[in-house]
Design an enzyme around this catalytic site. Structure first.
Site, PDB file in Angstrom:
ATOM      1  N   GLY A  16       0.819  -1.218   0.000  1.00 54.95           N
ATOM      2  CA  GLY A  16       0.000   0.000   0.000  1.00 54.95           C
ATOM      3  C   GLY A  16       0.847   1.258   0.000  1.00 54.95           C
ATOM      4  CB  SER A  18       0.147   3.792  -4.606  1.00 56.55           C
ATOM      5  OG  SER A  18      -0.987   3.282  -3.942  1.00 56.55           O
ATOM      6  NE  ARG A  19      -4.922   5.278  -2.913  1.00 55.93           N
ATOM      7  CZ  ARG A  19      -5.992   5.036  -2.163  1.00 55.93           C
ATOM      8  NH1 ARG A  19      -6.382   5.923  -1.274  1.00 55.93           N
ATOM      9  NH2 ARG A  19      -6.653   3.920  -2.295  1.00 55.93           N
ATOM     10  CB  VAL A  70      -2.427  -7.373   0.261  1.00 53.80           C
ATOM     11  CG1 VAL A  70      -1.181  -6.711  -0.290  1.00 53.80           C
ATOM     12  CG2 VAL A  70      -3.377  -6.357   0.890  1.00 53.80           C
ATOM     13  CG  ASN A  96       0.740   1.328   4.799  1.00 52.59           C
ATOM     14  OD1 ASN A  96       0.404   2.025   5.758  1.00 52.59           O
ATOM     15  ND2 ASN A  96       0.380   1.633   3.552  1.00 52.59           N
ATOM     16  CB  SER A 148      -6.136   1.242  13.421  1.00 57.65           C
ATOM     17  OG  SER A 148      -7.078   2.247  13.691  1.00 57.65           O
ATOM     18  CE1 TYR A 161      -8.812  -0.263   9.159  1.00 60.02           C
ATOM     19  CE2 TYR A 161      -9.306   1.042  11.123  1.00 60.02           C
ATOM     20  CZ  TYR A 161      -8.493   0.772  10.034  1.00 60.02           C
ATOM     21  OH  TYR A 161      -7.365   1.544   9.819  1.00 60.02           O
ATOM     22  CB  ALA A 164      -9.025  -6.393  10.651  1.00 56.71           C
ATOM     23  CB  ILE A 194      -3.216   9.706   9.619  1.00 57.16           C
ATOM     24  CG1 ILE A 194      -2.739   9.020  10.922  1.00 57.16           C
ATOM     25  CG2 ILE A 194      -2.038  10.256   8.817  1.00 57.16           C
ATOM     26  CD1 ILE A 194      -2.054   9.914  11.941  1.00 57.16           C
TER      27      ILE A 194
END
Ligand code: NAP
Length: 253
Positions: A16, A18-19, A70, A96, A148, A161, A164, A194
């Site tokens: 992850g 790319s951004r 992924v 990530n 997180s 979430y 996980a 963030i």
């Protein structure tokens, strides 16, 4: 010249990348002397642009983007194997890649549950598995898993979430104990709120309410998180392992 930089000569894999937080890690790792292979899922244009930008900014160092979902076991395994081939040596894995499908549990579909678990948690298995033995055999290295605050405290609307990310923390602590004697550290970083595409979707009024729960009344930046990740990836953090370090500006959940 990378001599003396914290990640000089280190081979780093970031999922992850790319951004958002992952892209900030890619940028900082290269600035700190690393060679990087990073993964992306859907946005090839953005991933290629980042790889090109890093190639121009850091001549002589490698920055390669590879596509993989992924959440798909075969793709994740192929990504990890290809990343290994691209790097002269592997020293750091940053797990990530992640996503959310926020909804209250009463309305959550089985598919939403599975998508969140597959992307955020199953990927810990599929990406880490092919990369573990090279690190263990080398008897040095670092794995940094992005968890997180949601996994530490539980956040309403994020049951899948939170589950996980709590799983990511358990995985981190257990693996740290399994391979600590082999000189490989395993830590989790648990960001609060963030400024990335992930939080850009939060409606303005809710974002203001969330900011009121943060002592500094502001979201963090991807760079704030990247500095912690790159520190944990460096030899300077060699005595830190099995930790879940929250980076949330003191968010009170
Ligand atoms: P983001 O801006 O939405 O970026 C997500 C990154 O993950 C992108 O590079 C994306 O690739 C990649 N990705 C998503 N699903 C993927 C999949 N199935 N396979 C491969 N790559 C995938 O997210 P972020 O805010 O930077 O979050 C990064 C990590 O921090 C995640 O694990 C997230 O859960 C965690 N986190 C974020 C916050 C926050 O406030 N932002 C807070 C706590 C934890 P594409 O661009 O190609 O789609």
């Amino acid at each position: 010249m990378t001599e003396g930089l914290p990640l000089a000569g280190r081979g780093v894999v970031v999922t992850g990348g790319s951004r958002g937080i992952g892209a900030a890690v890619v940028r900082l790792a290269l600035a700190q002397g690393a060679d990087v292979v990073f993964g992306y899922h859907s946005d090839e244009k953005r991933a290629s642009a980042l790889a090109d930008e890093m190639g121009a900014a850091h001549p002589g160092r490698r920055c390669t983007a590879l596509r993989a979902d992924v959440a798909d076991a075969d793709e994740a395994r192929r990504f990890a194997t290809a990343a290994l081939e691209r790097l002269e040596q592997l020293d750091v894995l940053v797990n990530n890649a992640g996503m959310t499908r926020d909804t209250v549990f009463a309305r959550m579909s089985r598919q939403q549950w599975h998508e969140v678990i597959a992307t955020n948690l199953d990927s810990m298995y599929t990406v880490t598995k092919p990369l573990l033995m090279p690190l263990v055999k080398q008897r040095s290295g670092a794995i940094v898993n992005i968890a997180s605050s949601s996994g530490l405290h539980g956040i309403p609307g994020q049951t899948a979430y939170s589950a996980a990310k709590a799983g990511v923390i358990g995985f981190t602590k257990a693996l740290a104990k399994e391979i600590g004697a082999r000189g490989v550290t395993v830590n989790a970083v648990a960001p609060g709120l963030i400024e990335t595409d992930m939080t850009a979707a939060i409606p303005e009024d809710k974002a203001e309410l969330l900011k009121s729960l943060i002592p500094g009344h502001a979201f963090g930046t991807p760079e704030d998180v990247a500095h912690l990740v790159c520190f944990l990836a460096s030899g300077r953090a060699r005595y830190i392992t099995g930790q879940a370090i929250e980076i949330s500006g003191g968010l009170v959940v």
